[in-house]
Design a protein around this motif. Structure first.
Motif, PDB file in Angstrom:
ATOM      1  N   HIS A 177      -7.759 -42.578 -38.557  1.00 51.09           N
ATOM      2  CA  HIS A 177      -6.487 -41.866 -38.742  1.00 51.09           C
ATOM      3  C   HIS A 177      -6.057 -41.234 -37.428  1.00 51.09           C
ATOM      4  CE1 HIS A 177      -3.312 -39.419 -40.396  1.00 51.09           C
ATOM      5  NE2 HIS A 177      -3.901 -38.311 -39.991  1.00 51.09           N
ATOM      6  N   LEU A 178      -4.781 -41.411 -37.096  1.00 51.16           N
ATOM      7  CA  LEU A 178      -4.212 -40.755 -35.922  1.00 51.16           C
ATOM      8  C   LEU A 178      -3.502 -39.486 -36.370  1.00 51.16           C
ATOM      9  CD1 LEU A 178      -3.469 -40.968 -32.802  1.00 51.16           C
ATOM     10  CD2 LEU A 178      -1.241 -41.758 -33.628  1.00 51.16           C
ATOM     11  N   ASP A 179      -3.988 -38.353 -35.926  1.00 48.82           N
ATOM     12  CA  ASP A 179      -3.327 -37.070 -36.198  1.00 48.82           C
ATOM     13  C   ASP A 179      -2.408 -36.769 -35.027  1.00 48.82           C
ATOM     14  OD1 ASP A 179      -2.526 -34.467 -36.591  1.00 48.82           O
ATOM     15  OD2 ASP A 179      -4.536 -33.655 -36.901  1.00 48.82           O
ATOM     16  N   ASN A 180      -1.105 -37.006 -35.231  1.00 44.96           N
ATOM     17  CA  ASN A 180      -0.142 -36.782 -34.152  1.00 44.96           C
ATOM     18  C   ASN A 180       0.554 -35.435 -34.261  1.00 44.96           C
ATOM     19  OD1 ASN A 180       1.646 -37.103 -36.253  1.00 44.96           O
ATOM     20  ND2 ASN A 180       2.694 -38.878 -35.407  1.00 44.96           N
ATOM     21  N   GLY A 181       0.039 -34.577 -35.138  1.00 46.01           N
ATOM     22  CA  GLY A 181       0.592 -33.237 -35.267  1.00 46.01           C
ATOM     23  C   GLY A 181       1.662 -33.104 -36.325  1.00 46.01           C
ATOM     24  N   TRP A 182       1.992 -34.208 -37.016  1.00 47.22           N
ATOM     25  CA  TRP A 182       3.092 -34.177 -37.976  1.00 47.22           C
ATOM     26  C   TRP A 182       2.660 -34.485 -39.408  1.00 47.22           C
ATOM     27  CZ3 TRP A 182       7.370 -31.923 -36.472  1.00 47.22           C
ATOM     28  CH2 TRP A 182       7.747 -31.973 -35.132  1.00 47.22           C
ATOM     29  N   ASP A 183       1.363 -34.565 -39.665  1.00 46.23           N
ATOM     30  CA  ASP A 183       0.909 -34.855 -41.020  1.00 46.23           C
ATOM     31  C   ASP A 183       1.353 -33.759 -41.987  1.00 46.23           C
ATOM     32  OD1 ASP A 183      -0.392 -37.133 -40.207  1.00 46.23           O
ATOM     33  OD2 ASP A 183      -2.372 -36.201 -40.112  1.00 46.23           O
ATOM     34  N   SER A 184       1.844 -34.178 -43.138  1.00 50.24           N
ATOM     35  CA  SER A 184       2.109 -33.203 -44.194  1.00 50.24           C
ATOM     36  C   SER A 184       0.781 -32.804 -44.835  1.00 50.24           C
ATOM     37  CB  SER A 184       3.035 -33.797 -45.258  1.00 50.24           C
ATOM     38  OG  SER A 184       2.381 -34.839 -45.963  1.00 50.24           O
ATOM     39  N   GLU A 185       0.738 -31.627 -45.441  1.00 48.02           N
ATOM     40  CA  GLU A 185      -0.477 -31.184 -46.122  1.00 48.02           C
ATOM     41  C   GLU A 185      -0.865 -32.157 -47.222  1.00 48.02           C
ATOM     42  OE1 GLU A 185      -0.064 -27.212 -47.515  1.00 48.02           O
ATOM     43  OE2 GLU A 185       0.249 -26.346 -45.522  1.00 48.02           O
ATOM     44  N   LEU A 186       0.144 -32.716 -47.900  1.00 48.20           N
ATOM     45  CA  LEU A 186      -0.134 -33.655 -48.978  1.00 48.20           C
ATOM     46  C   LEU A 186      -0.783 -34.925 -48.447  1.00 48.20           C
ATOM     47  CD1 LEU A 186       0.038 -34.405 -51.930  1.00 48.20           C
ATOM     48  CD2 LEU A 186       2.412 -35.124 -51.570  1.00 48.20           C
ATOM     49  N   ALA A 187      -0.331 -35.414 -47.285  1.00 47.07           N
ATOM     50  CA  ALA A 187      -0.916 -36.620 -46.694  1.00 47.07           C
ATOM     51  C   ALA A 187      -2.386 -36.404 -46.352  1.00 47.07           C
ATOM     52  CB  ALA A 187      -0.135 -37.035 -45.452  1.00 47.07           C
ATOM     53  N   VAL A 188      -2.683 -35.256 -45.750  1.00 44.34           N
ATOM     54  CA  VAL A 188      -4.065 -34.945 -45.387  1.00 44.34           C
ATOM     55  C   VAL A 188      -4.937 -34.850 -46.634  1.00 44.34           C
ATOM     56  CG1 VAL A 188      -5.569 -33.232 -44.313  1.00 44.34           C
ATOM     57  CG2 VAL A 188      -3.368 -33.779 -43.259  1.00 44.34           C
ATOM     58  N   ALA A 189      -4.415 -34.189 -47.673  1.00 41.82           N
ATOM     59  CA  ALA A 189      -5.160 -34.076 -48.928  1.00 41.82           C
ATOM     60  C   ALA A 189      -5.396 -35.452 -49.543  1.00 41.82           C
ATOM     61  CB  ALA A 189      -4.404 -33.178 -49.905  1.00 41.82           C
ATOM     62  N   ASN A 190      -4.377 -36.315 -49.490  1.00 37.81           N
ATOM     63  CA  ASN A 190      -4.525 -37.671 -50.032  1.00 37.81           C
ATOM     64  C   ASN A 190      -5.619 -38.445 -49.307  1.00 37.81           C
ATOM     65  OD1 ASN A 190      -2.619 -37.681 -52.105  1.00 37.81           O
ATOM     66  ND2 ASN A 190      -0.968 -38.402 -50.789  1.00 37.81           N
ATOM     67  N   ILE A 191      -5.651 -38.332 -47.978  1.00 41.66           N
ATOM     68  CA  ILE A 191      -6.650 -39.045 -47.186  1.00 41.66           C
ATOM     69  C   ILE A 191      -8.057 -38.627 -47.579  1.00 41.66           C
ATOM     70  CG2 ILE A 191      -7.624 -39.318 -44.873  1.00 41.66           C
ATOM     71  CD1 ILE A 191      -4.732 -39.157 -43.793  1.00 41.66           C
ATOM     72  N   HIS A 192      -8.295 -37.320 -47.556  1.00 44.31           N
ATOM     73  CA  HIS A 192      -9.651 -36.828 -47.805  1.00 44.31           C
ATOM     74  C   HIS A 192     -10.091 -37.053 -49.254  1.00 44.31           C
ATOM     75  CE1 HIS A 192     -10.420 -35.110 -43.864  1.00 44.31           C
ATOM     76  NE2 HIS A 192      -9.181 -34.658 -43.869  1.00 44.31           N
ATOM     77  N   LYS A 193      -9.180 -36.867 -50.186  1.00 48.91           N
ATOM     78  CA  LYS A 193      -9.531 -37.063 -51.594  1.00 48.91           C
ATOM     79  C   LYS A 193      -9.869 -38.527 -51.862  1.00 48.91           C
ATOM     80  CE  LYS A 193      -7.198 -34.628 -54.433  1.00 48.91           C
ATOM     81  NZ  LYS A 193      -6.091 -34.092 -55.274  1.00 48.91           N
ATOM     82  N   ALA A 194      -9.049 -39.433 -51.340  1.00 51.35           N
ATOM     83  CA  ALA A 194      -9.275 -40.860 -51.583  1.00 51.35           C
ATOM     84  C   ALA A 194     -10.563 -41.342 -50.921  1.00 51.35           C
ATOM     85  CB  ALA A 194      -8.084 -41.669 -51.073  1.00 51.35           C
ATOM     86  N   LEU A 195     -10.756 -40.999 -49.657  1.00 48.48           N
ATOM     87  CA  LEU A 195     -11.927 -41.502 -48.939  1.00 48.48           C
ATOM     88  C   LEU A 195     -13.218 -40.899 -49.461  1.00 48.48           C
ATOM     89  CD1 LEU A 195     -10.618 -41.697 -45.258  1.00 48.48           C
ATOM     90  CD2 LEU A 195     -10.615 -43.456 -47.029  1.00 48.48           C
ATOM     91  N   ASN A 196     -13.185 -39.633 -49.852  1.00 51.55           N
ATOM     92  CA  ASN A 196     -14.377 -39.022 -50.444  1.00 51.55           C
ATOM     93  C   ASN A 196     -14.738 -39.694 -51.762  1.00 51.55           C
ATOM     94  OD1 ASN A 196     -14.710 -37.181 -48.372  1.00 51.55           O
ATOM     95  ND2 ASN A 196     -13.544 -35.561 -49.373  1.00 51.55           N
ATOM     96  N   THR A 197     -13.731 -39.987 -52.568  1.00 54.29           N
ATOM     97  CA  THR A 197     -13.980 -40.653 -53.848  1.00 54.29           C
ATOM     98  C   THR A 197     -14.535 -42.057 -53.638  1.00 54.29           C
ATOM     99  OG1 THR A 197     -12.170 -39.413 -54.885  1.00 54.29           O
ATOM    100  CG2 THR A 197     -12.925 -41.399 -56.020  1.00 54.29           C
ATOM    101  N   LEU A 198     -14.014 -42.756 -52.634  1.00 53.44           N
ATOM    102  CA  LEU A 198     -14.425 -44.132 -52.369  1.00 53.44           C
ATOM    103  C   LEU A 198     -15.698 -44.228 -51.530  1.00 53.44           C
ATOM    104  CD1 LEU A 198     -10.890 -45.590 -51.561  1.00 53.44           C
ATOM    105  CD2 LEU A 198     -12.252 -46.092 -53.599  1.00 53.44           C
ATOM    106  N   GLY A 199     -16.110 -43.119 -50.903  1.00 54.32           N
ATOM    107  CA  GLY A 199     -17.296 -43.135 -50.064  1.00 54.32           C
ATOM    108  C   GLY A 199     -17.086 -43.864 -48.753  1.00 54.32           C
ATOM    109  N   ILE A 200     -15.943 -43.625 -48.120  1.00 56.87           N
ATOM    110  CA  ILE A 200     -15.608 -44.275 -46.851  1.00 56.87           C
ATOM    111  C   ILE A 200     -15.633 -43.244 -45.728  1.00 56.87           C
ATOM    112  CG2 ILE A 200     -13.777 -45.460 -45.556  1.00 56.87           C
ATOM    113  CD1 ILE A 200     -12.829 -46.686 -48.169  1.00 56.87           C
ATOM    114  N   ASP A 201     -16.302 -43.564 -44.624  1.00 54.65           N
ATOM    115  CA  ASP A 201     -16.332 -42.677 -43.463  1.00 54.65           C
ATOM    116  C   ASP A 201     -14.969 -42.636 -42.791  1.00 54.65           C
ATOM    117  OD1 ASP A 201     -18.997 -42.198 -43.907  1.00 54.65           O
ATOM    118  OD2 ASP A 201     -19.711 -43.599 -42.361  1.00 54.65           O
ATOM    119  N   LEU A 202     -14.643 -41.479 -42.226  1.00 53.23           N
ATOM    120  CA  LEU A 202     -13.347 -41.286 -41.577  1.00 53.23           C
ATOM    121  C   LEU A 202     -13.524 -40.843 -40.136  1.00 53.23           C
ATOM    122  CD1 LEU A 202     -10.215 -40.878 -41.603  1.00 53.23           C
ATOM    123  CD2 LEU A 202     -10.662 -38.537 -42.408  1.00 53.23           C
TER     124      LEU A 202
END
Length: 378
Positions: free
Chosen positions: A98-123
């Protein structure tokens, strides 16, 4: 629209694209390209399933003995999150980037972490140098072209290739889907792979040296393409975005963010405010036209939807205040930027002329034909 304006008889693209062309039946060149690309880039039904099974076996074989066998990009959006779900279902071992360019919405960040944690994928998250990136974004705004989002796109593409090389994997699994991502005129957005263009704009309008910004020249990109494989996995699936959203919400707790690519605050504001008001470009026309051609939306519904604002006015004003402040501008400076004469990438040095040469066009046709043949027997 004025009496000189014209709209496609099949989709909703119109003469706000200055390069649009129509055939004798009133169908635009974008629809014609869509039909052609579907034949060469999209594998449906059992053909897609067989191709995907072959690709999966090759990825697994190439990744033996390694921690990861592929790279995926994640933004928190529908397509990239669905790709993450699919690669896990295929039994692959991805590293999410993931490229954090300083413009991520809070919802986008939450979606990333929730999905990857559930799927067991390293970030792996690459946090871009904000002062460099802010200066580059301001340079593009001052250049007064409709391409202010290409610095992010260029950095993302570069980062995926660089990370694949770093961890020693050959395959990058992307979320591009030809059936729902087409009809985009080069006049509306150009330069995602054009480092010469990005450099020239920054040289003229920027002030902060780009010492850490992820980038690559044209030949470096093609070197990566020769040594790495990008797989647009959604082109092998009978992908319906509305069904994908339902699955993501139900199985991963993912939440929708309101519009195509609106997981980024800057993207939401740029596409929904700056492009329509300054350039007269409404990117919903591209998206809706893709959906019309794929059968996921009717032309009548698209035309009705285009009568409304891209997103709520009150949110536009909130985003405007936020973007102006984050970029270090005053309201007056922002309005002066909005009032600058409109320009295109052709007003700046770029690789653009290379893409028009008969040699490049011919090589691109051959490359696409060879690539499809290779993927069919992959």
């Amino acid at each position: 629209m004025t009496t000189d304006d014209r709209i496609c008889a099949r989709c909703v693209m119109d003469t706000t694209d200055p390069d649009i062309q129509f055939d004798k039946d009133g169908v635009c060149n974008h629809c014609q390209a869509y039909d052609s690309d579907l034949k060469t880039m999209v594998f449906q039904g059992q053909e897609g399933q067989r191709a995907l099974e072959r690709i999966t076996r090759n990825i697994q074989a190439s990744g033996q003995g390694k921690k990861y066998d592929c790279i995926i990009g994640v933004s928190g959006g529908v397509d990239s999150t669905f790709v993450a779900m699919q690669v896990k279902e295929l039994g692959l071992r991805p590293l999410a980037v993931h490229l954090d360019n300083g413009w991520d919405s809070e919802l986008a960040v939450a979606n990333i972490h929730k999905a990857l944690n559930t799927l067991g994928i390293d970030l792996y998250t690459h946090v871009i140098d904000w002062e460099e990136f802010k200066d580059l974004q301001l340079a593009f705004l001052k250049a007064s072209t409709p391409d202010s989002e290409i610095p992010s796109d260029h950095a993302i593409i570069t980062l995926l290739h660089q990370m694949a090389a770093k961890v020693g994997v050959k395959y990058i699994i992307a979320g591009y889907n030809r059936r729902t991502e087409s009809h985009l005129p080069s006049a509306w957005s150009y330069g995602h792979l054009d480092w010469r263009y990005i450099q020239s704009v920054h040289k003229q309008f920027g002030h902060v040296p780009l010492q850490t910004f992820p980038h690559m020249g044209l030949w470096t990109y093609y070197r990566y393409r020769l040594t790495q494989e990008r797989i647009d996995i959604l082109n092998y699936l009978d992908y319906v975005k509305s069904n994908a959203i339902s699955r993501l919400e139900r199985e991963l707790g993912w939440k929708y963010y309101g519009g195509k690519h609106y997981e980024s605050i800057y993207t939401r504001f740029y596409q929904g405010y700056i492009l329509p008001r300054k350039f007269g470009y409404d990117k919903r026309k591209c998206h809706f036209s893709s959906l019309i051609c794929s059968g996921a939306m009717t032309r009548a519904d698209a035309l009705q939807e285009l009568k409304s604002e891209p997103y709520p006015i009150e949110m536009q004003e909130e985003d405007k205040e936020y973007v102006i402040k984050k970029l270090g501008l005053t309201v007056e400076e922002f309005e002066r930027i909005m009032d600058l004469p409109r320009k295109t990438f052709r007003d700046y040095p770029s690789y653009g002329n290379y893409y028009k040469t008969p040699l490049y066009i011919g090589l691109r046709i051959i490359y696409r034909a060879v690539r499809r043949k290779r993927l069919q027997t992959f």
